[in-house]
Design a protein around this motif. Sequence first.
Motif, PDB file in Angstrom:
ATOM      1  N   LEU A 200       0.846  -1.186   0.000  1.00  0.00           N
ATOM      2  CA  LEU A 200       0.000   0.000   0.000  1.00  0.00           C
ATOM      3  C   LEU A 200       0.885   1.241   0.000  1.00  0.00           C
ATOM      4  N   LYS A 201       0.590   2.194  -0.866  1.00  0.00           N
ATOM      5  CA  LYS A 201       1.352   3.441  -0.893  1.00  0.00           C
ATOM      6  C   LYS A 201       0.922   4.318   0.270  1.00  0.00           C
ATOM      7  N   ILE A 202       1.890   4.680   1.136  1.00  0.00           N
ATOM      8  CA  ILE A 202       1.565   5.537   2.280  1.00  0.00           C
ATOM      9  C   ILE A 202       2.255   6.895   2.186  1.00  0.00           C
ATOM     10  N   GLY A 203       3.086   7.099   1.164  1.00  0.00           N
ATOM     11  CA  GLY A 203       3.748   8.388   0.988  1.00  0.00           C
ATOM     12  C   GLY A 203       4.393   8.467  -0.376  1.00  0.00           C
ATOM     13  N   GLU A 204       4.589   9.699  -0.868  1.00  0.00           N
ATOM     14  CA  GLU A 204       5.249   9.861  -2.155  1.00  0.00           C
ATOM     15  C   GLU A 204       5.940  11.215  -2.242  1.00  0.00           C
ATOM     16  N   LYS A 205       6.903  11.284  -3.143  1.00  0.00           N
ATOM     17  CA  LYS A 205       7.651  12.512  -3.413  1.00  0.00           C
ATOM     18  C   LYS A 205       7.807  12.624  -4.921  1.00  0.00           C
ATOM     19  N   LEU A 206       7.686  13.839  -5.446  1.00  0.00           N
ATOM     20  CA  LEU A 206       7.779  14.046  -6.885  1.00  0.00           C
ATOM     21  C   LEU A 206       9.169  14.520  -7.284  1.00  0.00           C
ATOM     22  N   ILE A 207       9.608  14.062  -8.457  1.00  0.00           N
ATOM     23  CA  ILE A 207      10.837  14.558  -9.080  1.00  0.00           C
ATOM     24  C   ILE A 207      10.445  15.147 -10.429  1.00  0.00           C
ATOM     25  N   LEU A 208      10.686  16.428 -10.612  1.00  0.00           N
ATOM     26  CA  LEU A 208      10.337  17.088 -11.867  1.00  0.00           C
ATOM     27  C   LEU A 208      11.485  16.958 -12.862  1.00  0.00           C
ATOM     28  N   VAL A 209      11.159  16.447 -14.041  1.00  0.00           N
ATOM     29  CA  VAL A 209      12.134  16.325 -15.123  1.00  0.00           C
ATOM     30  C   VAL A 209      11.620  17.138 -16.301  1.00  0.00           C
ATOM     31  N   LYS A 210      12.390  18.149 -16.712  1.00  0.00           N
ATOM     32  CA  LYS A 210      11.978  19.008 -17.824  1.00  0.00           C
ATOM     33  C   LYS A 210      12.737  18.654 -19.094  1.00  0.00           C
TER      34      LYS A 210
END
Length: 210
Positions: A200-210
């Motif tokens: 189960l996903k309990i947390g996430e963090k985004l990485i922006l790639v341009k």
Amino acid sequence: MKKRVVIILTMILLFSAVTVYAGNAIYGYFNGYEKVKVLLNGEQMVSKIPGFIIENTTVLPLKTIAESMGAIVYWDEGKSLVKMIKPNVNMQLTANPVLDNGNYVIYSPFGKIPTNRRSGFNFSVYSEVDNLPNEKLQIKVVLKDPDGKLVEEGETKTFDATNEDSLQYVTPFKNIDFIKTGNYRVEFLLKSEATRGEFLKIGEKLILVK
């Protein structure tokens, strides 16, 4: 006439919204009751038991919504009791976490990938998690591309939360190629008896790639 009800489940996760649409039974019926359409952060929620209206009250599948927000749901049949636990997850992306006197020091945290470093990128994910359920757990961190496809999967580890409900965890990722542009997702996953043997996903963090 369509009516729009917005329910904010602050008990489970701040700033996550469940939006319910209903009106004139446009979504059909469930066991004779008018069905409703449920959007979780803008995405339609799919569950075996749909949301429906009974006696002017909207009834929603609690387990599906709670798990979508990273909460773990326990059912005590003997007491007819539902218990929800929402672990607190803080994730940081770093090039070099250093362990100092039992605590990690984070150097050079980042949230986006420079254009000239999209190939063969090395980094680590530092995770602090507390308010874990009181049982033995399996945990891992994974990286997914903007289309939701798995890019890399960290090692699965077992953690005994019966003695301590918090942890510090570092997951290294080596030689990652960020081929697509957009938001990559680093997800913290947990598996327990209550999650029916599934992560189960309990947390996430985004990485922006341009």
